[in-house]
Motif scaffolding. Sequence first.
Motif, PDB file in Angstrom:
ATOM      1  N   TYR A  57       0.814  -1.104  -0.090  1.00  7.85           N
ATOM      2  CA  TYR A  57       0.033  -0.067  -0.140  1.00  7.85           C
ATOM      3  C   TYR A  57       0.775   1.387   0.081  1.00  7.85           C
ATOM      4  O   TYR A  57       0.283   2.237  -0.338  1.00  7.85           O
ATOM      5  N   ILE A  58       2.000   1.268   0.721  1.00  8.84           N
ATOM      6  CA  ILE A  58       3.022   2.427   0.492  1.00  8.84           C
ATOM      7  C   ILE A  58       4.337   1.854   0.331  1.00  8.84           C
ATOM      8  O   ILE A  58       4.610   0.520   0.416  1.00  8.84           O
ATOM      9  N   TYR A  59       5.285   2.828  -0.173  1.00 11.59           N
ATOM     10  CA  TYR A  59       6.574   2.655  -0.114  1.00 11.59           C
ATOM     11  C   TYR A  59       7.251   3.849   0.537  1.00 11.59           C
ATOM     12  O   TYR A  59       6.854   4.482   0.786  1.00 11.59           O
ATOM     13  N   GLY A 113      11.140   9.591   2.963  1.00 10.04           N
ATOM     14  CA  GLY A 113       9.864   9.455   3.655  1.00 10.04           C
ATOM     15  C   GLY A 113       9.057   8.305   3.020  1.00 10.04           C
ATOM     16  O   GLY A 113       9.628   7.537   2.193  1.00 10.04           O
ATOM     17  N   TYR A 114       7.910   8.272   3.413  1.00  9.26           N
ATOM     18  CA  TYR A 114       6.857   7.275   2.971  1.00  9.26           C
ATOM     19  C   TYR A 114       5.787   8.012   2.079  1.00  9.26           C
ATOM     20  O   TYR A 114       5.489   9.030   2.218  1.00  9.26           O
ATOM     21  N   PHE A 115       5.604   6.954   1.100  1.00 10.93           N
ATOM     22  CA  PHE A 115       4.538   7.423   0.091  1.00 10.93           C
ATOM     23  C   PHE A 115       3.561   6.367  -0.179  1.00 10.93           C
ATOM     24  O   PHE A 115       3.689   5.181  -0.128  1.00 10.93           O
ATOM     25  N   VAL A 116       2.516   6.756  -0.735  1.00  8.41           N
ATOM     26  CA  VAL A 116       1.391   5.891  -1.200  1.00  8.41           C
ATOM     27  C   VAL A 116       1.620   5.471  -2.487  1.00  8.41           C
ATOM     28  O   VAL A 116       1.987   5.930  -3.508  1.00  8.41           O
ATOM     29  N   SER A 117       1.595   4.070  -2.509  1.00  8.70           N
ATOM     30  CA  SER A 117       1.532   3.494  -3.783  1.00  8.70           C
ATOM     31  C   SER A 117       0.660   3.694  -5.135  1.00  8.70           C
ATOM     32  O   SER A 117      -0.429   4.385  -4.479  1.00  8.70           O
TER      33      SER A 117
END
Length: 470
Positions: free
Chosen positions: A66-68, A74-78
Motif C-alpha cells: 500500500y505504501i513504499y 520518507g513514506y509515499f502512497v503506492s
Amino acid sequence: MLTYDFEKKGKEPLYEYLYKCIREDILSGKLKSKEKLPSKREMAKNHNISVITVENAYAQLIVEGYIYTEEKKGYFVSEISEQYIDYKKRNENSQKKNNIESKKKEKKKQWFVDFSSNHMVYDNFPFATWSKIMRQTLLDQENTFLTSPAATGVEELRNAIADYLLHFRGLQAKADNIIVGAGTEYLYSIIVQLLGKDSTIALEDPGYKKISKVYESNGVRCLHLPMDKSGIRTEQLVNTNAKAVHISPSHQFPTGRVMPVSRRHNLLGWAVNNNGYIIEDDYDSGFRFSGRPIPPMAGMDSSRVIYMNTFSKTLAPSIRIAYMILPDELIEKYNKELNFYSGTVSGFEQYTLANFISKGYYERHINRMRNYYREYRNRIIGAIKQSPVYSKVTIEEENAGLHFILGINKDIDDEKFKELLKQQNINISGVSDYCYNKLKEFEHKFIINYSAVPESRLVKALEIIDNILK
C-alpha cells in the motif's frame, strides 16, 4: 496531517488500528497515489502514541504494497488502480443503499398477523430431550466424529428412518436405498443428475414455486399441469416427454387435496409404461387430524417412486436434514456415478437424530404436536365461526397440515384485498399466488397458516377482514 480517532479502536492493537485506517484512506481515494505520509515521529506525536506503533503499522502497509519508502525522503502512497478505487466507492455506496433498503424491508416484516408464515412455536421443540441425547451421543460416538460421514448418510440414521417408516407409515424401505441430505433442495439436485439435465419434470399447478426454481436452476425443463379435485390427470402427461412428475399426493400444497387411490394407480401406470418416475413429496404427512395417515405411494411400487421427506417441518426448520428413498435402479446409478460426493449433514447431528428416532422420542414428539395443532386449529376455526366474517367465507381442507383455505364468498379483487390487509399490517397469500397458469377456480381463496397466528390478535384481524369485505 492525518488524524484518526483511537477511541474507536476497541480491543484491537494500536498499530493494527492505525494500519487499517491508513489502508482504508488509500483504498477510498482519500490518500492519492505518490502522496507523502507523515514521518513516524510526526504521526506518533500527533496521536500521542509511540514511534514503534507507527513503525509497525507502516511496516505492514509496505509489506502489503500500500505504501513504499524512499531513502531520506520518507513514506509515499503506492499506485493503486483508479478504476478499482472508483469501483470500491460505487460498491460501498450501493452496499449502504442495500443495507438501508434491507432495514426497511425488515421493519415491514413485523406484521400484526402473518397468515403467510408457518414457523413452529418455540415452546414446542423438545429442547431438554434433544440436549440429553446430544450429550449421550458425544459419549457414545466420540470415535466417529473425526471421520467424514458417508455421502448417503450415517448407517445408524438410515436404519432408524427405515424402521420408523415401516412401523409408523407402513412403508418397507431398505436403508441402503436412503440418501440423507442437507435439505430437500440438495436432494432435488441429486435427482436431476440421476435423471439427466436434459429431462422434463412435470409439477402440480398450483404448487410450491421453490421446487421448480431449484429444478430449473439445474437446467431441467418444468411443466406446470393444472389439477382437478384428484390431482394431476394422467392424460396430461401423455406426449409431454416428462421423465418424472413431482407431486404431494397425501396433502398437496397449497390446496390440501388428497390424491385418491385410483389416480395413484393411473400415475403409476404412466410411470411403468413410459419408464418414468414419480417424485413423492411427503413433507406434511405427519400432521393429519382425522382418520388414519394416508399410505405413501412408494409402498405401492417402490421401483417407480422416489420418496422424499424432511425433518424441518416436524422438528424445526433449522434442522436441515431431509432424506429420499431411491428405487434400486437409481441407487445403483448413484453408487456408480455420484458416490464421490461428501456427506452434507454433520455426523454429530445425524447420530443425534438417529438416537432421537430409534429411542421413540420422535414418534412421541409427532403425536404431541399432532394433538397440539389439532386443538390449536380447532380454536382458530372456532374463532372464525364466531366472528361476523363467517357469513362471508368458507373453510376448506382443514383436516391436515398446518394451513387451511379460506374462501371468500364475494366477487372481490384478490390483489386489492391483500393490499388493503397489508395496509392494516396483516399479511396473507392467495392460492392463486402459487399458480403458474391463470386458474379461475382458485380466485378468492386464501391460505391461512395458523401455526404462527397469536390467538390474542386473531379476533382483531377477523374484524379487519370483515370490515374490508363489507
